[in-house]
Design a protein around this motif. Structure first.
Motif, PDB file in Angstrom:
ATOM      1  N   ASP A 185       0.795  -1.207   0.042  1.00  0.00           N
ATOM      2  CA  ASP A 185       0.052   0.116   0.070  1.00  0.00           C
ATOM      3  C   ASP A 185       0.906   1.352   0.076  1.00  0.00           C
ATOM      4  O   ASP A 185       0.489   2.254  -0.622  1.00  0.00           O
ATOM      5  N   ILE A 186       1.775   1.240   0.679  1.00  0.00           N
ATOM      6  CA  ILE A 186       2.681   2.347   0.970  1.00  0.00           C
ATOM      7  C   ILE A 186       4.348   1.998   0.786  1.00  0.00           C
ATOM      8  O   ILE A 186       4.783   1.017   1.541  1.00  0.00           O
ATOM      9  N   VAL A 187       4.869   2.621  -0.221  1.00  0.00           N
ATOM     10  CA  VAL A 187       6.221   2.166  -0.420  1.00  0.00           C
ATOM     11  C   VAL A 187       6.975   3.454   0.157  1.00  0.00           C
ATOM     12  O   VAL A 187       7.111   4.511  -0.147  1.00  0.00           O
ATOM     13  N   VAL A 188       8.101   3.082   0.741  1.00  0.00           N
ATOM     14  CA  VAL A 188       9.163   4.170   1.442  1.00  0.00           C
ATOM     15  C   VAL A 188      10.336   4.008   0.630  1.00  0.00           C
ATOM     16  O   VAL A 188      11.008   2.995   0.214  1.00  0.00           O
ATOM     17  N   SER A 189      10.956   5.164   0.211  1.00  0.00           N
ATOM     18  CA  SER A 189      12.363   5.506  -0.401  1.00  0.00           C
ATOM     19  C   SER A 189      13.001   6.696   0.004  1.00  0.00           C
ATOM     20  O   SER A 189      12.318   7.607   0.184  1.00  0.00           O
ATOM     21  N   ALA A 190      14.176   6.354   0.209  1.00  0.00           N
ATOM     22  CA  ALA A 190      15.091   7.514   0.338  1.00  0.00           C
ATOM     23  C   ALA A 190      16.078   7.912  -0.829  1.00  0.00           C
ATOM     24  O   ALA A 190      15.646   8.762  -1.749  1.00  0.00           O
ATOM     25  N   SER A 191      17.269   6.966  -1.097  1.00  0.00           N
ATOM     26  CA  SER A 191      17.971   7.457  -2.087  1.00  0.00           C
ATOM     27  C   SER A 191      17.465   7.533  -3.458  1.00  0.00           C
ATOM     28  O   SER A 191      17.641   8.466  -4.202  1.00  0.00           O
ATOM     29  N   TYR A 192      16.509   6.509  -3.799  1.00  0.00           N
ATOM     30  CA  TYR A 192      16.029   6.664  -5.137  1.00  0.00           C
ATOM     31  C   TYR A 192      15.194   7.749  -5.589  1.00  0.00           C
ATOM     32  O   TYR A 192      15.328   8.507  -6.635  1.00  0.00           O
ATOM     33  N   ILE A 193      14.507   8.434  -4.532  1.00  0.00           N
ATOM     34  CA  ILE A 193      13.754   9.582  -4.773  1.00  0.00           C
ATOM     35  C   ILE A 193      14.561  10.852  -4.539  1.00  0.00           C
ATOM     36  O   ILE A 193      14.418  11.912  -5.374  1.00  0.00           O
ATOM     37  N   LEU A 194      15.342  10.773  -3.632  1.00  0.00           N
ATOM     38  CA  LEU A 194      16.093  11.955  -3.163  1.00  0.00           C
ATOM     39  C   LEU A 194      17.175  12.143  -4.789  1.00  0.00           C
ATOM     40  O   LEU A 194      17.779  13.450  -4.984  1.00  0.00           O
ATOM     41  N   ASN A 195      17.434  11.200  -5.102  1.00  0.00           N
ATOM     42  CA  ASN A 195      18.357  11.395  -6.459  1.00  0.00           C
ATOM     43  C   ASN A 195      17.460  12.160  -7.613  1.00  0.00           C
ATOM     44  O   ASN A 195      18.119  12.692  -8.285  1.00  0.00           O
ATOM     45  N   ASP A 196      16.351  11.864  -7.632  1.00  0.00           N
ATOM     46  CA  ASP A 196      15.428  12.538  -8.607  1.00  0.00           C
ATOM     47  C   ASP A 196      13.896  12.621  -8.162  1.00  0.00           C
ATOM     48  O   ASP A 196      13.431  11.494  -8.349  1.00  0.00           O
ATOM     49  N   TYR A 197      13.362  13.712  -7.876  1.00  0.00           N
ATOM     50  CA  TYR A 197      12.275  13.701  -7.272  1.00  0.00           C
ATOM     51  C   TYR A 197      11.275  13.175  -8.448  1.00  0.00           C
ATOM     52  O   TYR A 197      10.056  12.665  -8.078  1.00  0.00           O
ATOM     53  N   ASN A 198      11.433  13.333  -9.763  1.00  0.00           N
ATOM     54  CA  ASN A 198      10.558  12.914 -10.911  1.00  0.00           C
ATOM     55  C   ASN A 198      10.076  11.244 -10.447  1.00  0.00           C
ATOM     56  O   ASN A 198       9.219  10.521 -10.960  1.00  0.00           O
ATOM     57  N   ASN A 199      11.388  10.495  -9.590  1.00  0.00           N
ATOM     58  CA  ASN A 199      10.901   9.164  -9.307  1.00  0.00           C
ATOM     59  C   ASN A 199       9.449   8.901  -8.636  1.00  0.00           C
ATOM     60  O   ASN A 199       9.066   7.884  -8.445  1.00  0.00           O
ATOM     61  N   ILE A 200       9.348  10.013  -7.871  1.00  0.00           N
ATOM     62  CA  ILE A 200       7.869   9.718  -6.958  1.00  0.00           C
ATOM     63  C   ILE A 200       6.780   9.409  -8.005  1.00  0.00           C
ATOM     64  O   ILE A 200       5.982   8.449  -8.003  1.00  0.00           O
ATOM     65  N   ASP A 201       6.673  10.100  -8.991  1.00  0.00           N
ATOM     66  CA  ASP A 201       5.496  10.105 -10.178  1.00  0.00           C
ATOM     67  C   ASP A 201       5.966   8.498 -10.805  1.00  0.00           C
ATOM     68  O   ASP A 201       4.900   7.827 -11.304  1.00  0.00           O
ATOM     69  N   LYS A 202       7.049   8.429 -10.952  1.00  0.00           N
ATOM     70  CA  LYS A 202       7.659   7.073 -11.891  1.00  0.00           C
ATOM     71  C   LYS A 202       6.889   5.733 -10.870  1.00  0.00           C
ATOM     72  O   LYS A 202       6.405   4.905 -11.588  1.00  0.00           O
ATOM     73  N   ILE A 203       7.464   5.901  -9.523  1.00  0.00           N
ATOM     74  CA  ILE A 203       6.755   4.781  -8.607  1.00  0.00           C
ATOM     75  C   ILE A 203       5.096   4.633  -8.759  1.00  0.00           C
ATOM     76  O   ILE A 203       4.669   3.539  -9.131  1.00  0.00           O
ATOM     77  N   LYS A 204       4.488   5.872  -8.753  1.00  0.00           N
ATOM     78  CA  LYS A 204       3.040   5.962  -8.930  1.00  0.00           C
ATOM     79  C   LYS A 204       2.566   5.311 -10.206  1.00  0.00           C
ATOM     80  O   LYS A 204       1.609   4.476 -10.330  1.00  0.00           O
ATOM     81  N   ARG A 205       3.305   5.627 -11.245  1.00  0.00           N
ATOM     82  CA  ARG A 205       2.967   4.993 -12.733  1.00  0.00           C
ATOM     83  C   ARG A 205       3.215   3.608 -12.808  1.00  0.00           C
ATOM     84  O   ARG A 205       2.355   3.002 -13.305  1.00  0.00           O
ATOM     85  N   ILE A 206       4.214   3.196 -12.423  1.00  0.00           N
ATOM     86  CA  ILE A 206       4.642   1.846 -12.532  1.00  0.00           C
ATOM     87  C   ILE A 206       3.630   0.921 -11.579  1.00  0.00           C
ATOM     88  O   ILE A 206       3.249  -0.313 -11.963  1.00  0.00           O
ATOM     89  N   SER A 207       3.288   1.455 -10.698  1.00  0.00           N
ATOM     90  CA  SER A 207       2.499   0.537  -9.529  1.00  0.00           C
ATOM     91  C   SER A 207       0.963   0.692  -9.877  1.00  0.00           C
ATOM     92  O   SER A 207       0.155   0.099  -9.352  1.00  0.00           O
ATOM     93  N   ALA A 208       0.622   1.999 -11.054  1.00  0.00           N
ATOM     94  CA  ALA A 208      -1.002   1.922 -11.056  1.00  0.00           C
ATOM     95  C   ALA A 208      -1.446   1.058 -12.119  1.00  0.00           C
ATOM     96  O   ALA A 208      -0.950  -0.103 -12.685  1.00  0.00           O
TER      97      ALA A 208
END
Ligand code: DX5
Ligand code: ZN
Length: 208
Positions: A185-208
């Motif tokens: 339901d909820i995915v936690v990430s530090a390095s992958y997201i802090l490296n590139d904030y676009n990865n927040i949307d990427k996680i949401k897209r892949i998991s949708a």
């Protein structure tokens, strides 16, 4: 799938929290370490309050500490959505009851070495299970593959028991594992997201 961003791997916590307020992250994930439950030590109670105050997002606090009540009794009035403590601490039952008395939603986190079945008897009295997919204590580690099986086994039991306990996963997340985490339901990430904030949307897209 919701996204909770940890700022643990960053040097400047304040700057990162203010930036995260402007992103699409659903939660900010506060990792608290006491130098005892895990080797590293970071936030004091005072610092934790200062940082919680900066966040305009929903917040989930992950206590990698032996005595979470020491913190929780000072912070329960702040803007917190989930308080997560570790299964492996002493007095877990008392700690869960106290968190509920404070009116907060409670999560329980399992180290990678703890059998996922251990949490089954708790599923109807907690709001969330946090599956650690790395050894707790630091960012930037490699995702432990058998975490996927642990998530799926947990999800089966949640369905079987007809409870609404959420599943969160934390550690080593990147785009190559997200599509295997459909039961999360909820995915936690530090390095992958802090490296590139676009990865927040990427996680949401892949998991949708
Ligand atoms: C690890 C922490 C995580 C950590 C994740 O003990 O609980 O929240 O910040 O970092 P990454 O995503 O870099 O593995
Ligand atoms: Zn964490």
């Amino acid at each position: 799938m919701e996204v909770s961003t940890s700022f643990l791997s960053d040097k400047d916590y304040k700057k990162t929290i203010l930036e995260l307020n402007m992103t699409n992250t659903d939660y900010i994930h506060f990792d608290v370490m006491d130098g005892k439950f895990v080797e590293n030590k970071n936030l004091s109670i005072k610092e934790l309050i200062t940082y919680l105050d900066l966040s305009t997002k929903k917040n989930d606090v992950h206590f990698m500490v032996n005595n979470p009540l020491k913190y929780i009794e000072k912070i329960y009035l702040y803007n917190i959505d989930y308080v997560t403590v570790h299964y492996e601490i002493k007095n877990l039952d008392k700690v869960i009851d106290k968190i509920k008395e404070y009116g907060l939603k409670v999560g329980v986190s399992l180290k990678p070495s703890t059998d996922v079945k251990e949490i089954f008897p708790y599923l109807d009295k907690i709001n969330m299970v946090l599956i650690m997919s790395v050894v707790p204590g630091k960012s930037g580690q490699t995702f432990i593959e058998d975490s996927i099986d642990r998530v799926n086994e947990l999800k089966e039991e949640i369905i079987k028991r007809k409870v609404s306990t959420k599943i969160e996963i934390d550690g080593g997340i990147n785009d190559s594992v997200i599509d295997k985490l459909s039961n999360v339901d909820i995915v936690v990430s530090a390095s992958y997201i802090l490296n590139d904030y676009n990865n927040i949307d990427k996680i949401k897209r892949i998991s949708a």
